[in-house]
Motif scaffolding. Structure first.
Motif, mmCIF file in Angstrom:
data_model
loop_
_atom_site.group_PDB
_atom_site.id
_atom_site.type_symbol
_atom_site.label_atom_id
_atom_site.label_comp_id
_atom_site.label_asym_id
_atom_site.label_seq_id
_atom_site.Cartn_x
_atom_site.Cartn_y
_atom_site.Cartn_z
ATOM 1 N N LEU A 40 1.162 8.669 1.434
ATOM 2 C CA LEU A 40 1.010 9.729 2.422
ATOM 3 C C LEU A 40 0.878 9.172 3.840
ATOM 4 O O LEU A 40 1.325 9.796 4.808
ATOM 5 N N ALA A 41 0.267 8.001 3.971
ATOM 6 C CA ALA A 41 -0.023 7.452 5.294
ATOM 7 C C ALA A 41 1.223 6.982 6.031
ATOM 8 O O ALA A 41 1.231 6.946 7.267
ATOM 9 N N ALA A 42 2.263 6.618 5.307
ATOM 10 C CA ALA A 42 3.437 6.018 5.965
ATOM 11 C C ALA A 42 4.739 6.665 5.516
ATOM 12 O O ALA A 42 5.769 5.999 5.437
ATOM 13 N N ARG A 43 4.718 7.951 5.167
ATOM 14 C CA ARG A 43 5.943 8.619 4.727
ATOM 15 C C ARG A 43 7.006 8.543 5.813
ATOM 16 O O ARG A 43 6.694 8.689 6.989
ATOM 17 N N PRO A 44 8.259 8.283 5.436
ATOM 18 C CA PRO A 44 8.807 8.173 4.081
ATOM 19 C C PRO A 44 8.646 6.781 3.461
ATOM 20 O O PRO A 44 9.122 6.544 2.356
ATOM 21 N N GLY A 45 7.997 5.857 4.160
ATOM 22 C CA GLY A 45 7.702 4.546 3.577
ATOM 23 C C GLY A 45 6.389 4.610 2.811
ATOM 24 O O GLY A 45 5.957 5.670 2.353
ATOM 25 N N GLU A 46 5.709 3.458 2.696
ATOM 26 C CA GLU A 46 4.426 3.441 2.010
ATOM 27 C C GLU A 46 3.638 2.207 2.413
ATOM 28 O O GLU A 46 4.203 1.203 2.856
ATOM 29 N N VAL A 47 2.317 2.309 2.297
ATOM 30 C CA VAL A 47 1.413 1.175 2.479
ATOM 31 C C VAL A 47 1.037 0.675 1.095
ATOM 32 O O VAL A 47 0.602 1.466 0.243
ATOM 33 N N ASP A 48 1.196 -0.625 0.850
ATOM 34 C CA ASP A 48 0.905 -1.172 -0.474
ATOM 35 C C ASP A 48 -0.546 -0.923 -0.859
ATOM 36 O O ASP A 48 -1.461 -0.960 -0.018
ATOM 37 N N VAL A 49 -0.756 -0.706 -2.144
ATOM 38 C CA VAL A 49 -2.071 -0.314 -2.625
ATOM 39 C C VAL A 49 -3.112 -1.401 -2.374
ATOM 40 O O VAL A 49 -4.296 -1.117 -2.178
ATOM 41 N N GLY A 50 -2.703 -2.673 -2.350
ATOM 42 C CA GLY A 50 -3.651 -3.749 -2.077
ATOM 43 C C GLY A 50 -4.270 -3.647 -0.697
ATOM 44 O O GLY A 50 -5.437 -4.015 -0.499
ATOM 45 N N ILE A 51 -3.530 -3.141 0.267
ATOM 46 C CA ILE A 51 -4.050 -2.950 1.620
ATOM 47 C C ILE A 51 -5.049 -1.797 1.642
ATOM 48 O O ILE A 51 -6.111 -1.879 2.266
ATOM 49 N N VAL A 52 -4.719 -0.712 0.951
ATOM 50 C CA VAL A 52 -5.595 0.463 0.933
ATOM 51 C C VAL A 52 -6.923 0.134 0.244
ATOM 52 O O VAL A 52 -8.002 0.508 0.746
ATOM 53 N N THR A 53 -6.888 -0.564 -0.889
ATOM 54 C CA THR A 53 -8.145 -0.900 -1.571
ATOM 55 C C THR A 53 -8.996 -1.843 -0.729
ATOM 56 O O THR A 53 -10.230 -1.781 -0.776
ATOM 57 N N ALA A 54 -8.357 -2.716 0.052
ATOM 58 C CA ALA A 54 -9.113 -3.590 0.951
ATOM 59 C C ALA A 54 -9.808 -2.783 2.044
ATOM 60 O O ALA A 54 -10.963 -3.064 2.409
ATOM 61 N N LEU A 55 -9.132 -1.767 2.572
ATOM 62 C CA LEU A 55 -9.735 -0.912 3.595
ATOM 63 C C LEU A 55 -10.927 -0.137 3.034
ATOM 64 O O LEU A 55 -11.903 0.128 3.744
ATOM 65 N N ILE A 56 -10.843 0.232 1.758
ATOM 66 C CA ILE A 56 -11.955 0.940 1.121
ATOM 67 C C ILE A 56 -13.067 -0.028 0.750
ATOM 68 O O ILE A 56 -14.257 0.221 0.987
ATOM 69 N N GLY A 57 -12.698 -1.156 0.179
ATOM 70 C CA GLY A 57 -13.678 -2.083 -0.366
ATOM 71 C C GLY A 57 -14.427 -2.892 0.659
ATOM 72 O O GLY A 57 -15.587 -3.263 0.431
ATOM 73 N N GLY A 58 -13.802 -3.193 1.807
ATOM 74 C CA GLY A 58 -14.475 -3.992 2.820
ATOM 75 C C GLY A 58 -15.784 -3.367 3.295
ATOM 76 O O GLY A 58 -16.851 -4.006 3.220
ATOM 77 N N PRO A 59 -15.762 -2.127 3.777
ATOM 78 C CA PRO A 59 -17.025 -1.486 4.177
ATOM 79 C C PRO A 59 -18.016 -1.339 3.021
ATOM 80 O O PRO A 59 -19.232 -1.447 3.225
ATOM 81 N N PHE A 60 -17.508 -1.108 1.811
ATOM 82 C CA PHE A 60 -18.393 -0.976 0.656
ATOM 83 C C PHE A 60 -19.114 -2.298 0.394
ATOM 84 O O PHE A 60 -20.304 -2.323 0.083
ATOM 85 N N PHE A 61 -18.404 -3.411 0.531
ATOM 86 C CA PHE A 61 -18.997 -4.733 0.345
ATOM 87 C C PHE A 61 -20.120 -4.954 1.359
ATOM 88 O O PHE A 61 -21.203 -5.431 1.017
ATOM 89 N N ILE A 62 -19.871 -4.596 2.603
ATOM 90 C CA ILE A 62 -20.887 -4.747 3.648
ATOM 91 C C ILE A 62 -22.112 -3.892 3.327
ATOM 92 O O ILE A 62 -23.262 -4.321 3.499
ATOM 93 N N TRP A 63 -21.881 -2.676 2.848
ATOM 94 C CA TRP A 63 -22.988 -1.779 2.496
ATOM 95 C C TRP A 63 -23.861 -2.384 1.395
ATOM 96 O O TRP A 63 -25.097 -2.336 1.463
ATOM 97 N N ILE A 64 -23.228 -2.985 0.374
ATOM 98 C CA ILE A 64 -23.989 -3.595 -0.718
ATOM 99 C C ILE A 64 -24.828 -4.753 -0.187
ATOM 100 O O ILE A 64 -26.007 -4.913 -0.536
ATOM 101 N N VAL A 65 -24.229 -5.591 0.666
ATOM 102 C CA VAL A 65 -24.966 -6.732 1.222
ATOM 103 C C VAL A 65 -26.159 -6.245 2.044
ATOM 104 O O VAL A 65 -27.258 -6.804 1.968
ATOM 105 N N ARG A 66 -25.967 -5.179 2.821
ATOM 106 C CA ARG A 66 -27.045 -4.676 3.678
ATOM 107 C C ARG A 66 -28.190 -4.068 2.863
ATOM 108 O O ARG A 66 -29.319 -3.949 3.363
ATOM 109 N N ARG A 67 -27.888 -3.676 1.641
ATOM 110 C CA ARG A 67 -28.970 -3.155 0.794
ATOM 111 C C ARG A 67 -29.918 -4.261 0.360
ATOM 112 O O ARG A 67 -31.001 -3.990 -0.150
#
Length: 348
Positions: A315-342
């Motif tokens: 959806l982000a790059a129609r009619p192309g696409e962003v590879d799923v590895g990039i999207v999971t990194a964008l989601i996981g990076g902040p989540f990793f920081i949140w876990i460390v801060r806990r």
């Protein structure tokens, strides 16, 4: 211990007890979400298709352009479910056997070890078959897992969560540099390797998926066998041994399962990070940390997260696409920081 009998309520507090009814409700919710995401994966893309086209394609028809498009997307959706389930499950296994909330195939460098092994196999030994890719990736993942554990065990205190995380991160960075050093002089393979290194499920076919199924099934079987042992390990090695569990066997089963799952997935999809980190934490919030429930929930959650990330990338790059590895990194990076801060890196 110390003269006091171990009470079932202690196990409940340690395993994060949730009522069976609540777990079943969340199981139904998770299955419904996964089914909806699978339908969305078939419908959404450069060319949107209707529900009738999806139904026709699933019935074996390909008479319209829409049905033909859905037929091409079915293997991609199946691969997304399998790869996401394998990564979510391997993350839960690693977190359970190391009692480390930061454990993940990507953070521990296991995915990158599998990737480096495949790149060496392609560049220096000319491997081309799917079986060779899979075995090479599993070998690389296994060697890297042992290496990171040995490095993280050096010094005082043994394999602490922080030392394992630092060892894994350093190993991942070093292996990524080695991959680049091998690929850059090889213009004949550089394009394909770079695209694969990002991590994605585009271009999937059943011919590519079938060879990896036995490895994923073996990993799933070993994971389910190790569930009770991981519950015992959560009590600590000494108490687990006192309850009759073989600590080495329990960790060994979980480790072999995790290596099979993430190695086989990396071989077919490339190194996709953070799914194994994010999903087990979310599942613990929903159903507790009893691994008999957590492992299958992590598999379902991983499949849902990877499909959702793949859809978001389209959806982000129609009619192309962003590879799923990039999207999971964008989601996981902040989540990793949140876990460390806990500041809960000492124990699960």
């Amino acid at each position: 211990m110390n003269g006091t009998a171990f009470q079932p309520t202690q196990m409940h507090s340690i395993t994060g007890y949730r009522s069976p009814g609540r777990k079943l409700v969340w199981l139904v919710v998770m299955l419904v979400i996964l089914v909806l995401l699978m339908v969305a994966s078939l419908a959404i893309g450069a060319r949107p298709v209707s529900v009738s086209d999806i139904a026709g394609a699933l019935a074996g028809h390909a008479q319209s352009i829409g049905e033909a498009v859905v037929t091409m997307r079915i293997p991609r959706t199946v691969l997304g479910v399998l790869a996401g389930a394998a990564l979510g499950l391997s993350g839960a296994l690693m977190q359970g056997m190391t009692r480390n909330p930061l454990a993940d195939p990507g953070i521990f460098g296991v995915n990158m070890g599998a990737s480096l092994a495949v790149v060496i196999g392609v560049a220096w030994f000319g491997i081309v078959s799917s079986a060779a890719y899979i075995w090479t990736a599993i070998f690389g993942a296994g060697v890297t897992a042992v290496f990171v554990f040995l490095v993280g065990s050096l010094g005082r205190g043994g394999a602490t969560p922080l030392k394992l995380t630092l060892a894994g991160a350093a190993t991942s960075i070093a292996f990524a540099s080695l991959v680049m050093a091998i690929v850059l002089p090889r213009g004949d393979i550089a394009g394909g390797i770079r695209a694969w290194q990002i991590g994605g499920i585009g271009g999937a076919t059943f011919a590519r998926i079938l060879p990896v199924l036995p490895f994923l099934l073996a990993g799933l079987t070993l994971a389910m066998i190790s569930a009770r042992k991981l519950n015992a390990l959560a009590l600590g090695d000494e108490l687990a041994a006192g309850l009759g569990e073989n600590v080495a066997v329990g960790r060994g089963l979980a480790a072999v399962s995790a290596v099979l799952l993430c190695g086989a997935t990396t071989a077919i999809c490339g190194p996709i990070g953070f799914v194994g980190l994010v999903v087990p934490h979310i599942c613990r919030l929903l159903i507790g940390v009893d691994h008999r429930w957590l492992l299958p929930f992590s598999a379902l959650g991983g499949a849902a997260l990877l499909l959702a990330s793949d859809i978001a990338g389209r959806l982000a790059a129609r009619p192309g696409e962003v590879d799923v590895g990039i999207v999971t990194a964008l989601i996981g990076g902040p989540f990793f920081i949140w876990i460390v801060r806990r500041q809960q890196v000492r124990e699960l």
